[in-house]
Structures are given as structure tokens and as C-alpha cells.
Design an enzyme around this catalytic site. Structure first.
Site, mmCIF file in Angstrom:
data_model
loop_
_atom_site.group_PDB
_atom_site.id
_atom_site.type_symbol
_atom_site.label_atom_id
_atom_site.label_comp_id
_atom_site.label_asym_id
_atom_site.label_seq_id
_atom_site.Cartn_x
_atom_site.Cartn_y
_atom_site.Cartn_z
ATOM 1 N N ARG A 45 0.862 -1.187 0.000
ATOM 2 C CA ARG A 45 0.000 0.000 0.000
ATOM 3 C C ARG A 45 0.894 1.232 0.000
ATOM 4 O O ARG A 45 2.115 1.131 0.138
ATOM 5 C CB ARG A 45 -1.037 -0.014 1.146
ATOM 6 N N ALA A 47 0.849 5.141 -2.212
ATOM 7 C CA ALA A 47 0.654 5.437 -3.641
ATOM 8 C C ALA A 47 1.820 4.994 -4.546
ATOM 9 O O ALA A 47 1.607 4.222 -5.497
ATOM 10 C CB ALA A 47 0.352 6.922 -3.799
ATOM 11 N N ARG A 86 -7.391 -0.324 -6.844
ATOM 12 C CA ARG A 86 -7.620 0.790 -5.906
ATOM 13 C C ARG A 86 -7.770 2.074 -6.730
ATOM 14 O O ARG A 86 -6.924 2.362 -7.570
ATOM 15 C CB ARG A 86 -6.460 0.928 -4.903
ATOM 16 N N GLN A 198 -1.925 2.467 9.889
ATOM 17 C CA GLN A 198 -0.646 2.558 9.159
ATOM 18 C C GLN A 198 0.381 3.371 9.946
ATOM 19 O O GLN A 198 1.578 3.130 9.832
ATOM 20 C CB GLN A 198 -0.856 3.211 7.774
ATOM 21 N N ASP A 239 -1.856 10.814 -2.158
ATOM 22 C CA ASP A 239 -2.251 9.761 -3.107
ATOM 23 C C ASP A 239 -2.563 10.334 -4.478
ATOM 24 O O ASP A 239 -2.456 9.649 -5.491
ATOM 25 C CB ASP A 239 -3.463 8.999 -2.581
ATOM 26 N N ASN A 249 -5.339 12.390 0.415
ATOM 27 C CA ASN A 249 -4.421 11.564 1.207
ATOM 28 C C ASN A 249 -5.266 10.821 2.248
ATOM 29 O O ASN A 249 -6.488 10.983 2.318
ATOM 30 C CB ASN A 249 -3.344 12.438 1.867
ATOM 31 N N LYS A 250 -4.604 10.008 3.032
ATOM 32 C CA LYS A 250 -5.272 9.145 4.008
ATOM 33 C C LYS A 250 -6.326 9.895 4.825
ATOM 34 O O LYS A 250 -6.093 11.026 5.256
ATOM 35 C CB LYS A 250 -4.202 8.547 4.936
#
Ligand code: MRU
Length: 341
Positions: A45, A47, A86, A198, A239, A249-250
Site C-alpha cells: 500500500r 501510492a 484501488r 498505518q 495519493d 491523502n489518508k
């Protein structure tokens, strides 16, 4: 740090990020479909790392094509299988575009097309790691310029934008690594990053292995520490960055950016050019992946809510460009994405 992604004698080896930090084990991949599964299931995982894995997956898809007469159609399917694994990180599409261009070039020439494609995947991996090293240097310089009178800084980061997410070194964590080596880093605040943790599992693993001082904090603590004055800057990865500079992003990144703005803390985004999507005008056009509700409703395989509880699980959010103090890329740090186009 164990190798994150490598290819050896027809097999792609992916460090299983689902098992870290408890176990260091590899998942072996021999087909493009299994590569797509590994991306979807988050064996790999981050990007840039999923872009690299997809590039090797594309090669595996080509190597399995027995009827070279139908290669075009076959490779269209391979691309689609990998691309649909994804949706948010644009690096996946970027890497597949590079591989497709390479296939096009190689097809018109004498020689071993498969070997050429494998080399192209290797090059994508190498170039992403080189970009990370440059991002680290530019980021450390930016920190020095931003805090001229300060000897050492405290940095907050969200999710994992380290070697695990990029194949080596890292983007946000690359800046942190370089700043640490240059003696400018006091400590890192690593957000735990619910629901997949993460930050807690992967960022802390990387920081610990490297002897970089850090504290893991729950996602709801960053405002507290910012208000106390303990955080000098925020550095995160991305990402996908739209043409106008909006950053996907996350999930939770937007919340951190708003808090940073409230406390006059610079919010930096570190990302290679492969993460910039100049075809998408703004963050509104970025597809946000929703993952299974079970990721939110369970911790460590145990249910945390009454049975039947409903939730939603967006894996990413979008931070508007006006909250970003600078984008740190391999070409240097810029205030506006126009400077990169
Ligand atoms: O769902 P993940 O773990 O793939 O999300 C990763 C992130 O959001 C990272 O911050 C991003 O990919 C940047 S990695 C250099």
C-alpha cells in the site's frame, strides 16, 4: 529495513504490510491477478508502492500471454484488472501508462519484449526511490528556511509515507529521515491512523528501526499537542494532487490540515511528480475509495461496537490547496502546483 518490493526469477515478492510489525513475511506473486489482489488487500500500500507493484504485475500479465497474436486485447484486460484494484492513488495509472508506452515502443522492435518490460518496471522502482531521496533533501532545506533560528524541529505526520509506501526511503518520512540525519529533528509525532493503523504499525516500525525519536499519538490528540506548542510542522504524503493543488491523502489528513491552519503551523505535502494529476482540475474530481465497514467496526479482529452498528469507511479525504504551505517534490519545493506544470 527489509526490502519492500523485489522481483526475482519470475516472482514478485511483496513485504506483507498487513502483518507488520508483528511478522516480517513476504507474499509471492506470479500472476497479474494476484498482484491486483495484493494491492486491493493492502499487502502492498502507499501510492508509489502500488504503482511499482502494478508495473511488475503488468509485466507478469505480459509474460503469461501465450498467444502473442492477441496481446493487445490481453494487455487491455491486464491493465483494467490492475487499475481497478484501488481507485484513489494516481500512481497506479501513471505506472501503467509508462508500461503501456514501453510495450508500444518495444513491440515495433526486434528483441525480447518481456525482458524490456521487466527492465521498465525496474526503472519505475528505481526512479521512485531516487525521487524520494531528492524530496528528502528539498524538504530538509525547506525546514531550515522555514525555521531559521531553530536548531531542531518537531514534526507531525499522518499515515505511512515511508519506505513501505514507496519502495524505499519515503516521501514525508523521507523528509523526516533526511532532517534527522542532518541533525535538525527533535522528534516525530506519528498519528496512529485509524482504521488500518498505518501510522501505529508502519510509521512507528520504520522510525523505531532507524532510531528516530518518536511518539505515537491517537488521531484525536493532534489538536491538543498543536495547542501546547509541541508541533512545529506537519509533513504528509499524498495519493493524488489535482491541478489546483487539492490533495487526496489518508482519511484524517484534512482534519490535521485544518488544525495546523488554526495554530499557524505549516502544513507540507511531500510527493513525487507521479502523484500529480494535472488532468483532474480539483479535488472534487478525485474518486475516493470506500473500504469494507469491518475495518472500522473491528480492532485486532474483535468487534468494538454492538452487533448491527452501521458506519462508513472512506479511505481518503481531500485537503484544499489553500491549507498547503508547500509541495515538496523531486524538482524542489513549490508553493503552487502551477510552478510544476
Ligand atoms: O491506504 P493506504 O495505506 O495505501 O494510504 C496511503 C496514504 O494515504 C499515504 O499517505 C500516501 O499513499 C502517500 S505514500 C508516499
Amino acid at each position: 529495513m527489509p526490502e519492500v518490493i523485489y522481483f526475482d526469477r519470475g516472482t514478485l515478492f511483496l513485504l506483507d504490510q498487513r502483518a507488520l510489525p508483528r511478522k516480517v513475511r513476504y507474499v509471492k506473486i506470479k500472476t497479474h491477478r494476484r498482484a491486483a489482489w495484493a494491492i486491493k488487500d493492502m499487502v502492498v500500500r502507499g501510492a508509489p508502492a502500488i504503482g511499482i507493484a502494478a508495473a511488475y504485475g503488468y509485466y507478469l500479465g505480459y509474460a503469461a500471454c501465450r498467444d502473442k497474436g492477441s496481446v493487445k486485447e490481453h494487455m487491455r484486460e491486464v491493465r483494467e484488472d490492475l487499475l481497478s484494484s484501488r481507485p484513489t492513488a494516481v500512481n497506479l495509472r501513471w505506472a501503467l501508462d509508462r508500461m503501456e508506452e514501453e510495450l508500444e515502443k518495444l513491440s515495433g522492435r526486434e528483441g525480447d519484449t518481456g525482458a524490456g518490460l521487466l527492465k521498465a518496471a525496474d526503472r519505475i522502482k528505481e526512479s521512485e526511490i531516487e525521487a524520494n531521496m531528492k524530496i528528502g533533501e528539498h524538504g530538509a532545506r525547506l525546514l531550515r528556511q522555514t525555521f531559521p533560528g531553530k536548531k531542531k524541529v518537531n514534526i507531525l505526520t499522518h499515515c505511512n509515507a515511508g519506505a513501505l509506501a514507496t519502495g524505499g526511503w519515503g516521501t514525508a518520512l523521507g523528509v523526516i529521515r533526511t532532517a534527522f540525519r542532518e541533525g535538525m529533528l527533535e522528534s516525530v509525532y506519528a498519528d496512529e491512523t485509524r482504521p488500518r493503523l498505518q501510522g501505529a504499525r508502519l510509521t512507528c516500525y520504520e522510525l523505531f528501526n532507524e532510531g528516530i525519536p518518536f511518539r505515537m499519538i491517537c488521531d484525536n490528540m493532534s489538536g491538543f499537542f498543536m495547542r501546547q506548542g509541541g508541533i512545529d510542522a506537519v509533513v504528509v504524503g499524498a495519493d493524488r494532487i489535482a491541478k489546483n493543488g487539492d490533495v487526496a491523502n489518508k482519511i484524517g489528513t484534512y482534519m490535521v490540515a485544518v488544525l495546523a491552519a488554526r495554530h499557524n503551523i505549516p502544513f507540507f505535502v511531500a510527493a513525487p511528480l507521479s502523484t500529480f494529476d494535472f488532468d483532474t482540475p480539483s479535488g472534487d474530481g478525485i474518486e475516493i475509495e470506500y473500504r469494507d465497514d469491518s475495518e472500522v467496526l473491528n480492532i485486532g479482529g474483535k468487534a468494538i461496537c454492538p452487533a448491527g452498528t452501521c458506519t462508513k469507511n472512506p479511505a481518503f479525504d481531500v485537503t484544499p490547496s489553500e491549507l498547503v504551505a508547500a509541495y515538496i517534490t523531486e524538482k524542489g519545493a513549490v508553493r503552487k502546483t502551477d510552478e510544476l506544470q
